[in-house]
Write an enzyme that holds these catalytic residues in place. Structure first.
Site, PDB file in Angstrom:
ATOM      1  CG  HIS A  89     -44.892   3.723  68.658  1.00  0.00           C
ATOM      2  ND1 HIS A  89     -45.259   3.578  69.987  1.00  0.00           N
ATOM      3  CD2 HIS A  89     -44.076   4.802  68.625  1.00  0.00           C
ATOM      4  CE1 HIS A  89     -44.692   4.524  70.708  1.00  0.00           C
ATOM      5  NE2 HIS A  89     -43.965   5.290  69.909  1.00  0.00           N
ATOM      6  CG  ASP A  91     -45.172  -0.061  71.347  1.00  0.00           C
ATOM      7  OD1 ASP A  91     -45.228   0.529  70.256  1.00  0.00           O
ATOM      8  OD2 ASP A  91     -44.115  -0.183  72.000  1.00  0.00           O
ATOM      9  CG  ASP A 122     -44.137   8.207  73.126  1.00  0.00           C
ATOM     10  OD1 ASP A 122     -44.150   7.856  71.925  1.00  0.00           O
ATOM     11  OD2 ASP A 122     -43.232   7.893  73.914  1.00  0.00           O
ATOM     12  CD  GLU A 153     -40.428   3.702  69.456  1.00  0.00           C
ATOM     13  OE1 GLU A 153     -39.382   4.349  69.291  1.00  0.00           O
ATOM     14  OE2 GLU A 153     -41.099   3.773  70.515  1.00  0.00           O
ATOM     15  CG  HIS A 418     -40.930   7.539  77.793  1.00  0.00           C
ATOM     16  ND1 HIS A 418     -39.783   6.882  77.403  1.00  0.00           N
ATOM     17  CD2 HIS A 418     -41.728   7.529  76.694  1.00  0.00           C
ATOM     18  CE1 HIS A 418     -39.880   6.517  76.144  1.00  0.00           C
ATOM     19  NE2 HIS A 418     -41.067   6.906  75.690  1.00  0.00           N
TER      20      HIS A 418
END
Length: 447
Positions: A89, A91, A122, A153, A418
């Site tokens: 992904h 995003d 990520d 995602e 994150h």
């Protein structure tokens, strides 16, 4: 191609791949509500250009209702060859507080063999690992190839899943590579064989028609924030285990990190205890975990002397692979209503659900991947679990029960996904792309 030729092709392509990754990371493609949409579309366009550079015969952006476009590519393989779907992904998570970053989150910075920036690991590393692997074949692929790169995602609901259900032939494959996981440590090849599901929601507490002066009304007027704090605190016992009835602790049968290893990776402060019971692997990969991920209340800087009439929290529940997210949501929501004090009004909305994943023992594709990872990393891979969720995986399992789904990637537990200061180890990217390319060659050679 021989493994030696593949290794040479990937190594030669690395400088360009790092530049491609920098260009992707520089695009703040945050697909969360409230963030600019233009960068997300720009990331889709950049991803489309990258896939075109691999020699795929057909590449296009495809509309996904209620979401950002996915980028799709395909190429036929030799007659009788299996088809492999590659997923990632484009995003990314929001950057959060920029003052916590040592380098600007959307200015990719290469330091000591690591690329820093939001999305470097990520999951823009997943895109580049696919691109690197495919480029090594110069358009002559040993298997049929399909590529699906998602655009939302990190905050998706079931948008792409609904699209896939409506267009199953677009993604039908014999093996599926999901490049959205990684290794516990750099150089430690691993295949993720279980994923927890997820149930996320927003809980709102209301007590008053409007805020009131705390000097005049505090002590008698019910404070919505105080009520919400009591409710959220009730979700865990003193040991940190989940108190919600019907959500028992689980057990992970494979190996996992020790408590010392986990403390170091997680950055747990000296003197602060870990929470929960059982092994670290039990807690991370096979048990329920409830986390409060956001609060809508006055900030400290904007605080006024007032009793709050409303308070909201975002709650995420990680669900063991065999657990049911909807049943879990109902259990947690019911518990919050039960422990709500003073007759406050409680509502639950903005629900997002994702089912977990548990791999079978593996077949021809997994055997080929094992050989490829051992060649690229110099050691045999091991099975691990993951506490995160990838909603698309459960949908693919239901649609294509005979397909082998393989989860591995260039991330590692120190990559700070994150979180501030996300980074990717460049050598891990090379090894991962090499393994993927050798896997494709090995799988095609078995025809």
């Amino acid at each position: 191609m021989t493994p030696d030729q593949i290794e040479g092709a990937v190594a030669a392509a690395m400088p360009q791949a790092v530049e491609d990754l920098k260009r992707l990371v520089a695009i703040p493609s945050v697909a969360f509500p409230g963030h600019p949409e233009e960068p997300v579309y720009a990331a889709a366009t950049a991803t489309e250009e990258l896939l075109r550079s691999t020699g795929l015969h057909h590449v296009q952006q495809v509309a996904v209702e209620g979401s950002f476009p996915a980028v799709y590519g395909e190429a036929a393989g030799p007659p009788g060859a299996p088809t492999v779907l590659l997923y990632a992904h484009y995003d990314v998570q929001p950057a959060g507080d920029p003052t916590l970053w040592r380098t600007p989150p959307f200015q990719p910075t290469l330091i000591d063999g690591h690329l820093y920036g939001r999305g470097a690991a990520d999951d823009k590393s997943g895109i580049i690992s696919h691109v690197l692997a495919l480029r090594s074949f110069r358009g002559q692929f040993p298997v049929g190839i399909k590529v699906l790169i998602e655009g939302q995602e990190e905050y998706a609901g079931h948008r792409l899943e609904d699209f896939v259900v409506q267009h199953p032939d677009l993604v039908r494959a014999d093996a599926i590579v999901v490049a959205d996981t990684g290794n516990p440590r750099v150089g430690d090849p691993s295949v993720t064989t279980s994923l927890r599901g997820m149930a996320a929601f927003t809980v709102e507490v209301r007590t008053l028609q409007e805020s009131l002066h705390s000097g005049s009304f505090g002590g008698a007027a019910p404070d919505a924030l105080a009520a919400l704090i009591r409710m959220l605190a009730a979700l865990h016992d003193d040991n940190g285990d989940c108190r919600v009835p019907g959500l028992p602790r689980g057990r992970f049968l494979g190996s996992g990190p020790s408590e010392d290893e986990f403390r170091k990776t997680a950055g747990v402060l000296d003197g602060v205890s870990l929470v929960g019971s059982g092994s670290v692997a039990d807690r991370l990969w096979s048990s329920y975990a409830i986390t409060v991920t956001g609060l809508d209340v006055p900030s400290v800087g904007g605080a006024i002397n007032a009793v709050q009439p409303v308070a909201r929290a975002r709650v995420t529940v990680r669900v063991p692979p065999a657990g049911d997210p909807k049943t879990t949501l109902d259990a947690v929501a019911s518990f919050l209503h039960q422990v709500a004090p003073w007759g406050v009004r409680v509502s639950i909305d903005d629900v997002s659900l994702g089912t977990g994943f548990l791999a079978d023992s593996g077949g021809r594709a997994r055997a080929a991947l094992n050989r490829a990872l051992e060649r690229a990393f110099g050691r045999a891979p091991r099975d691990i679990g993951a506490g995160g969720s990838i909603p698309l995986v459960a949908t693919l399992v239901k649609l294509f029960p005979a397909a082998e789904i393989l989860l591995f990637g260039a991330e590692d537990d120190d990559a700070a996904i994150h979180a501030p200061n996300e980074r990717l180890n460049i050598e891990e990217l090379r090894r991962t792309a090499t393994a993927e390319a050798i896997f494709l060659q090995e799988l095609g050679a078995e025809v």
